[in-house]
Enzyme design. Structure first.
Site, short mmCIF file in Angstrom:
data_model
loop_
_atom_site.label_atom_id
_atom_site.label_comp_id
_atom_site.label_asym_id
_atom_site.label_seq_id
_atom_site.Cartn_x
_atom_site.Cartn_y
_atom_site.Cartn_z
N GLU A 51 0.81 -1.22 0.00
CA GLU A 51 0.00 0.00 0.00
C GLU A 51 0.84 1.27 0.00
O GLU A 51 0.42 2.29 -0.56
CB GLU A 51 -0.95 0.00 1.20
N PHE A 113 -12.41 -6.27 13.82
CA PHE A 113 -11.30 -6.80 13.03
C PHE A 113 -10.89 -5.79 11.95
O PHE A 113 -11.72 -5.28 11.21
CB PHE A 113 -11.72 -8.11 12.37
N GLN A 114 -9.60 -5.49 11.91
CA GLN A 114 -9.01 -4.54 10.96
C GLN A 114 -9.63 -3.15 11.06
O GLN A 114 -9.77 -2.44 10.07
CB GLN A 114 -9.08 -5.07 9.52
N LYS A 163 -17.77 0.12 5.34
CA LYS A 163 -18.27 -0.89 4.41
C LYS A 163 -19.77 -0.75 4.16
O LYS A 163 -20.24 -0.91 3.03
CB LYS A 163 -17.95 -2.29 4.95
N MET A 478 24.65 8.39 2.86
CA MET A 478 24.52 9.67 3.56
C MET A 478 24.73 9.50 5.06
O MET A 478 25.32 10.38 5.71
CB MET A 478 23.16 10.30 3.28
#
Length: 564
Positions: A51, A113-114, A163, A478
């Site tokens: 993602e 959940f999630q 949802k 760096m």
């Protein structure tokens, strides 16, 4: 017309002119994925492999085109994986809309959940965000999100989609107009302030024009160039402003700041007028604030009033769109008696030319190794400054900024404000989707590339000819440089042991792999790889201990540079 929320969302995207969305599916957004196939090429979904890469790809697409980038992720960990990309876009003012799935509204706050409060998490790094609670509000919210993302000072806007909102139905009504009572960007500058800018120009003897990312974001590059050329004013830019003015022009001084050129940093320290357009005056540009532009009347032009006086006190603030403000300056100049600008500033330009010749960006050629600077110069020679370069973050980023001759805006896509390792490759994928026939090169280090190398399969499966130019020094360059210069040479956690074979890695993903270990093979290999229609990694073994110079130590002024 009654539509479910998923269909309403897609219809809104099409009306906003979106034809590509980068994303990764999950349970809470499956209603959207169920509807997408009906739209075919009208709205193309690109499956990334992480993602974070979806956000960076949308970011690269937005920077390359000037359009709003769009990406999507599911709820919970899918949403939290977007945060680095959102913060990257926020720091650099990139127009983007991020859609995240969410648990049904009835479960919000129940540790479902999630479930995660992505609106709360991203509030500090978005221009605005929404949680849509009712499907009837969805079209209005999407319309506002795009308006906010692209207007005023651009930035990322997040829309969280429960949802049940995606599954619910409502009449689809497209709001043609957007009116937000508390949000009214100032596009037209105050003309009294513009007159002050012109007066300052007529009184100046050592003027300097300083461009930032706002010049590019507002499509003001042509006006910026014309002002500089018509008045013979020398020019410098921040990292984000590179490409606003051609780097091969005699008035160009180079990049300003911590790794800016000697001439640009000396110019700021000695100018009597500094006209800053679309800049943030961040610490990497100013060095020690108390000694920044000590002799100059500072003009600051920016559409965001909160940026003015934030870091640097300015004499003449101008709130307005950069392009409109530069046009207004041009019109006011046209109404005044012209001066022989070139002759007036000839002595100043002569001094700047001396500084350019006195301390150019240079390096000691390697006896048995390839110097990274030589790689960038070879790329510049082959492409003639016409490629789109993305970068990761580190030494390679600075060498690309210093040594590649950017001639057009939107050809350097780099993480300036946040400094995000792993940005460049997915951003290159987004830029390549925007311009399939252009050469897109990700200038990378072996450390940064491994942050998002899984996107090789995204490039290969979509037949994208993206090139990864890997400056492989076997360490975090760096970090090594900073430890070497400022921590007594005590190196820790900078070497990358057990590096993968990047040629074999490329081949494992179905891409082409090249390796260059000798300088005499560099140009021919680059030409072969750049001409290929396939995704390619070019693994160039470069000198490990090379440092980026000039460098301004933290807390020092711009004229206290460490030079080679």
């Amino acid at each position: 017309m009654q539509l479910n929320g998923a269909r309403i969302l897609i219809e809104c995207l099409i009306r906003e002119g979106v034809n590509i969305i980068f994303g990764y599916p999950g349970g809470s957004v499956l209603d959207i994925y169920d509807e997408l196939p009906q739209y075919g090429e009208q709205l193309r979904h690109i499956l990334v492999r992480h993602e974070q890469a979806a956000v960076h790809a949308a970011d690269g697409y937005a920077r390359a085109t000037g359009k709003v980038g769009v990406c999507m992720a599911t709820s919970g960990p899918g949403a939290t994986n977007t945060v680095t990309g959102i913060a990257t876009a926020y720091c650099d003012s990139i127009p983007m809309v991020i859609f995240t799935g969410q648990v049904p509204t009835g479960l919000i706050g129940n540790d479902a959940f999630q479930e995660v409060d992505i609106a709360g998490i991203t509030r500090p790094c978005t221009k605005h965000n929404y949680v849509v609670k009712d499907v009837k509000d969805l079209a209005k919210v999407v319309r506002q999100a795009f308006y906010l993302a692209r207007s005023g000072r651009p930035g990322p806007v997040l829309v969280d989609l429960p949802k049940n909102v995606l599954q619910g139905s409502a009449e689809f009504v497209w709001p043609e107009d957007v009116s937000l009572r508390s949000y009214n960007p100032t596009y037209r500058p105050n003309y009294a302030q513009i007159r002050k800018v012109v007066d300052a120009l007529y009184n100046a003897e050592r003027p300097l024009l300083f461009g930032g990312g706002g010049v590019i974001m507002s499509n003001a590059s042509e006006e910026f160039r014309n002002l500089a050329k018509n008045l013979s004013i020398p020019v410098t830019c921040s990292l984000m402003g590179l490409g606003a003015f051609p780097c091969d022009h005699p008035q160009w001084l180079g990049m300003l700041g911590m790794h800016g050129t000697y001439a640009a940093n000396k110019a700021v320290s000695n100018a009597d007028l500094l006209i800053a357009v679309g800049v943030r005056f961040d610490d990497r540009v100013t060095g020690r604030l108390s000694s920044f532009a000590p002799k100059a009347t500072i003009v600051h032009i920016d559409i965001d009033p909160t940026s003015i006086h934030k870091n640097v006190n300015v004499r003449i603030p101008v709130v307005g769109d950069c392009r409109n403000s530069l046009i207004a300056i041009r019109e006011h100049l046209a109404a005044r008696e012209p001066l022989p600008w070139k002759e007036r500033f000839a002595a100043w330009q002569g001094q700047l030319d001396e500084w350019k010749q006195e301390q150019p960006i240079t390096w000691t050629p390697g006896e048995t190794t390839i110097k990274p600077q030589e790689v960038i110069k070879a790329v510049d020679k082959i492409t003639e400054g016409k490629a789109i370069l993305t970068t990761e973050v580190g030494q390679h980023q600075m060498w690309a900024a210093q040594l590649y001759n950017f001639t057009e805006p939107r050809t350097l896509l780099t993480s300036g404000g946040l400094g995000t390792m792993g940005y460049g490759f997915p951003a290159a994928i987004g830029a390549q989707f925007a311009y399939p026939n252009k050469l897109v090169i990700d200038v990378s280090g072996d450390g940064s590339f491994q942050m998002n190398l899984q996107e090789l399969i995204t490039a290969v499966s979509n037949k994208l000819p993206v090139k990864v130019l890997l400056l492989n020094n076997g360490c975090l360059g760096m970090v090594r440089q900073l430890q070497d210069l400022f921590y007594g040479g005590r190196l820790n956690a900078v070497d990358i042991p057990d590096q993968p074979d990047f040629v074999k890695l490329a081949e494992a993903y179905g891409a082409e792999g090249y390796r260059v270990a000798k300088l005499e093979d560099l140009e021919s290999t680059l030409r072969t790889a750049f001409a290929s229609p396939n995704t390619a990694i070019i693994d160039v073994i470069v000198e490990r201990d090379e440092n980026v110079y000039p460098t301004v130590p933290s807390g020092a002024s711009l004229d206290e540079m460490l030079l080679l």
